[in-house]
Design a protein around this motif. Sequence first.
Motif, PDB file in Angstrom:
ATOM      1  N   ARG A  15      92.963 -23.972  83.801  1.00 31.47           N
ATOM      2  CA  ARG A  15      94.304 -24.219  84.339  1.00 31.47           C
ATOM      3  C   ARG A  15      94.838 -22.962  85.040  1.00 31.47           C
ATOM      4  NH1 ARG A  15      96.411 -25.388  79.978  1.00 31.47           N
ATOM      5  NH2 ARG A  15      96.319 -27.671  79.958  1.00 31.47           N
ATOM      6  N   ARG A  16      94.594 -21.797  84.431  1.00 30.40           N
ATOM      7  CA  ARG A  16      95.071 -20.544  85.029  1.00 30.40           C
ATOM      8  C   ARG A  16      94.356 -20.268  86.346  1.00 30.40           C
ATOM      9  NH1 ARG A  16      94.122 -17.602  81.071  1.00 30.40           N
ATOM     10  NH2 ARG A  16      92.180 -16.625  81.704  1.00 30.40           N
ATOM     11  N   ARG A  17      93.074 -20.571  86.406  1.00 32.93           N
ATOM     12  CA  ARG A  17      92.321 -20.318  87.641  1.00 32.93           C
ATOM     13  C   ARG A  17      92.821 -21.225  88.773  1.00 32.93           C
ATOM     14  NH1 ARG A  17      86.046 -19.663  85.747  1.00 32.93           N
ATOM     15  NH2 ARG A  17      85.766 -19.068  87.964  1.00 32.93           N
ATOM     16  N   VAL A  18      93.240 -22.440  88.422  1.00 34.62           N
ATOM     17  CA  VAL A  18      93.840 -23.328  89.421  1.00 34.62           C
ATOM     18  C   VAL A  18      95.209 -22.797  89.837  1.00 34.62           C
ATOM     19  CG1 VAL A  18      94.761 -25.646  89.836  1.00 34.62           C
ATOM     20  CG2 VAL A  18      92.572 -25.370  88.660  1.00 34.62           C
ATOM     21  N   ALA A  19      96.015 -22.385  88.843  1.00 36.50           N
ATOM     22  CA  ALA A  19      97.369 -21.897  89.127  1.00 36.50           C
ATOM     23  C   ALA A  19      97.342 -20.637  89.996  1.00 36.50           C
ATOM     24  CB  ALA A  19      98.108 -21.618  87.817  1.00 36.50           C
ATOM     25  N   GLU A  20      96.302 -19.815  89.822  1.00 38.42           N
ATOM     26  CA  GLU A  20      96.199 -18.573  90.584  1.00 38.42           C
ATOM     27  C   GLU A  20      95.467 -18.783  91.907  1.00 38.42           C
ATOM     28  OE1 GLU A  20      94.321 -15.919  87.836  1.00 38.42           O
ATOM     29  OE2 GLU A  20      96.172 -15.576  86.685  1.00 38.42           O
ATOM     30  N   HIS A  21      95.199 -20.046  92.250  1.00 41.47           N
ATOM     31  CA  HIS A  21      94.613 -20.435  93.534  1.00 41.47           C
ATOM     32  C   HIS A  21      93.180 -19.927  93.726  1.00 41.47           C
ATOM     33  CE1 HIS A  21      98.584 -21.872  94.556  1.00 41.47           C
ATOM     34  NE2 HIS A  21      99.083 -20.685  94.331  1.00 41.47           N
ATOM     35  N   GLU A  22      92.504 -19.637  92.618  1.00 45.48           N
ATOM     36  CA  GLU A  22      91.069 -19.355  92.724  1.00 45.48           C
ATOM     37  C   GLU A  22      90.343 -20.616  93.192  1.00 45.48           C
ATOM     38  OE1 GLU A  22      87.306 -18.092  89.875  1.00 45.48           O
ATOM     39  OE2 GLU A  22      89.347 -17.579  89.250  1.00 45.48           O
ATOM     40  N   TRP A  23      90.811 -21.746  92.678  1.00 43.31           N
ATOM     41  CA  TRP A  23      90.380 -23.060  93.159  1.00 43.31           C
ATOM     42  C   TRP A  23      91.613 -23.782  93.681  1.00 43.31           C
ATOM     43  CZ3 TRP A  23      88.264 -23.513  87.644  1.00 43.31           C
ATOM     44  CH2 TRP A  23      87.037 -22.828  87.537  1.00 43.31           C
ATOM     45  N   THR A  24      91.505 -24.408  94.815  1.00 37.30           N
ATOM     46  CA  THR A  24      92.629 -25.108  95.422  1.00 37.30           C
ATOM     47  C   THR A  24      92.353 -26.609  95.453  1.00 37.30           C
ATOM     48  OG1 THR A  24      91.700 -24.763  97.631  1.00 37.30           O
ATOM     49  CG2 THR A  24      93.268 -23.124  96.818  1.00 37.30           C
ATOM     50  N   PRO A  25      93.395 -27.431  95.670  1.00 33.36           N
ATOM     51  CA  PRO A  25      93.200 -28.893  95.680  1.00 33.36           C
ATOM     52  C   PRO A  25      92.046 -29.321  96.581  1.00 33.36           C
ATOM     53  CG  PRO A  25      95.526 -28.389  95.719  1.00 33.36           C
ATOM     54  CD  PRO A  25      94.813 -27.083  95.838  1.00 33.36           C
ATOM     55  N   GLY A  26      91.170 -30.147  96.004  1.00 33.69           N
ATOM     56  CA  GLY A  26      90.009 -30.632  96.737  1.00 33.69           C
ATOM     57  C   GLY A  26      88.749 -29.835  96.477  1.00 33.69           C
ATOM     58  N   ASP A  27      88.879 -28.621  95.885  1.00 36.58           N
ATOM     59  CA  ASP A  27      87.701 -27.804  95.593  1.00 36.58           C
ATOM     60  C   ASP A  27      86.905 -28.409  94.438  1.00 36.58           C
ATOM     61  OD1 ASP A  27      88.378 -26.016  97.530  1.00 36.58           O
ATOM     62  OD2 ASP A  27      89.047 -24.421  96.163  1.00 36.58           O
ATOM     63  N   ARG A  28      85.595 -28.322  94.551  1.00 39.63           N
ATOM     64  CA  ARG A  28      84.703 -28.770  93.480  1.00 39.63           C
ATOM     65  C   ARG A  28      84.491 -27.613  92.511  1.00 39.63           C
ATOM     66  NH1 ARG A  28      79.231 -29.004  92.078  1.00 39.63           N
ATOM     67  NH2 ARG A  28      78.534 -31.021  91.248  1.00 39.63           N
ATOM     68  N   LEU A  29      84.647 -27.880  91.221  1.00 43.01           N
ATOM     69  CA  LEU A  29      84.450 -26.846  90.214  1.00 43.01           C
ATOM     70  C   LEU A  29      82.960 -26.547  90.041  1.00 43.01           C
ATOM     71  CD1 LEU A  29      87.442 -27.502  89.603  1.00 43.01           C
ATOM     72  CD2 LEU A  29      86.895 -27.284  87.174  1.00 43.01           C
ATOM     73  N   PRO A  30      82.634 -25.350  89.582  1.00 42.93           N
ATOM     74  CA  PRO A  30      81.234 -25.068  89.233  1.00 42.93           C
ATOM     75  C   PRO A  30      80.756 -26.040  88.156  1.00 42.93           C
ATOM     76  CG  PRO A  30      82.540 -23.052  89.281  1.00 42.93           C
ATOM     77  CD  PRO A  30      83.509 -24.184  89.371  1.00 42.93           C
ATOM     78  N   SER A  31      79.468 -26.091  87.955  1.00 39.50           N
ATOM     79  CA  SER A  31      78.905 -26.996  86.950  1.00 39.50           C
ATOM     80  C   SER A  31      79.385 -26.616  85.557  1.00 39.50           C
ATOM     81  CB  SER A  31      77.384 -26.952  86.992  1.00 39.50           C
ATOM     82  OG  SER A  31      76.919 -25.692  86.536  1.00 39.50           O
ATOM     83  N   ARG A  32      79.311 -27.566  84.648  1.00 34.80           N
ATOM     84  CA  ARG A  32      79.703 -27.276  83.264  1.00 34.80           C
ATOM     85  C   ARG A  32      78.825 -26.188  82.660  1.00 34.80           C
ATOM     86  NH1 ARG A  32      80.428 -33.619  81.449  1.00 34.80           N
ATOM     87  NH2 ARG A  32      82.442 -33.946  82.498  1.00 34.80           N
TER      88      ARG A  32
END
Length: 251
Positions: A15-32
């Motif tokens: 959640r923090r990585r999303v909030a800090e814009h490391e990942w932005t809407p539409g970005d695919r997360l790394p694998s589990r």
Amino acid sequence: MPEQPPYLRIADVLRRRVAEHEWTPGDRLPSRAQIGQECGVGENVVRRAQELLISQGVLEGRAGSGTYVAEPRRRVRVVRSSAREQRDDSPFRADMQAVGRHGDWESRTEAKISAPAEIAARLGLAEGDLCVRTVYEFLADGMPVQLSTSWEPYDLTAGTLVVLPEGGPHAGAGVVNRMAAIGITVSHAVEQPEPRQATTDEASLLGIQKAALVTHIRRTYYSDQGRPVETADIVVPAALCEIVYEIPTGR
């Protein structure tokens, strides 16, 4: 203080990585596997963390593709207010119009349904007494945003023009106005909201993830004589709607 479960810790990290814009809407997360290696946990822990964030609308899962940062969604405002029940039009339609959407609903009514124990207790009936049950699916621009199952004592409305909530000349008028049409004054309602996870059926109807967070509202209307005249179970998905209560001041 008990140690935080690992999946909640990983959910906070994501959640923090999303909030800090490391990942932005539409970005695919790394694998589990990759996230698990970075955070020192197993893939099952990452899976549980991602499922939690999906239920909260932070992430979204795409079958066969992976997990992505969800696009921000404009939540529908659902206003709970006794004053709105007095309107000639539907309060739900008014709420949708206020946010530039078209509000409507689909319903299915069954008369002479035996009341289960919990419903009977809420309506002051004996278990098995007859009720009129109506199941609603509320729509905003054609998309489901709220579910409701309403129960009314059959002996209260039997033989009147309002026995079917969505039939006759008072169809869709709401509990307060329908009861007024047969000489019953509804004086107040009691609502008990609580958070829980959506059931499989609810998730399917609302188009949300299984076990996503919803607010379950148990509502009961009372006449000025103190008799329960209707009770309902209302399900509002947290990711799609925000609930606002208007409280009259008495002035």
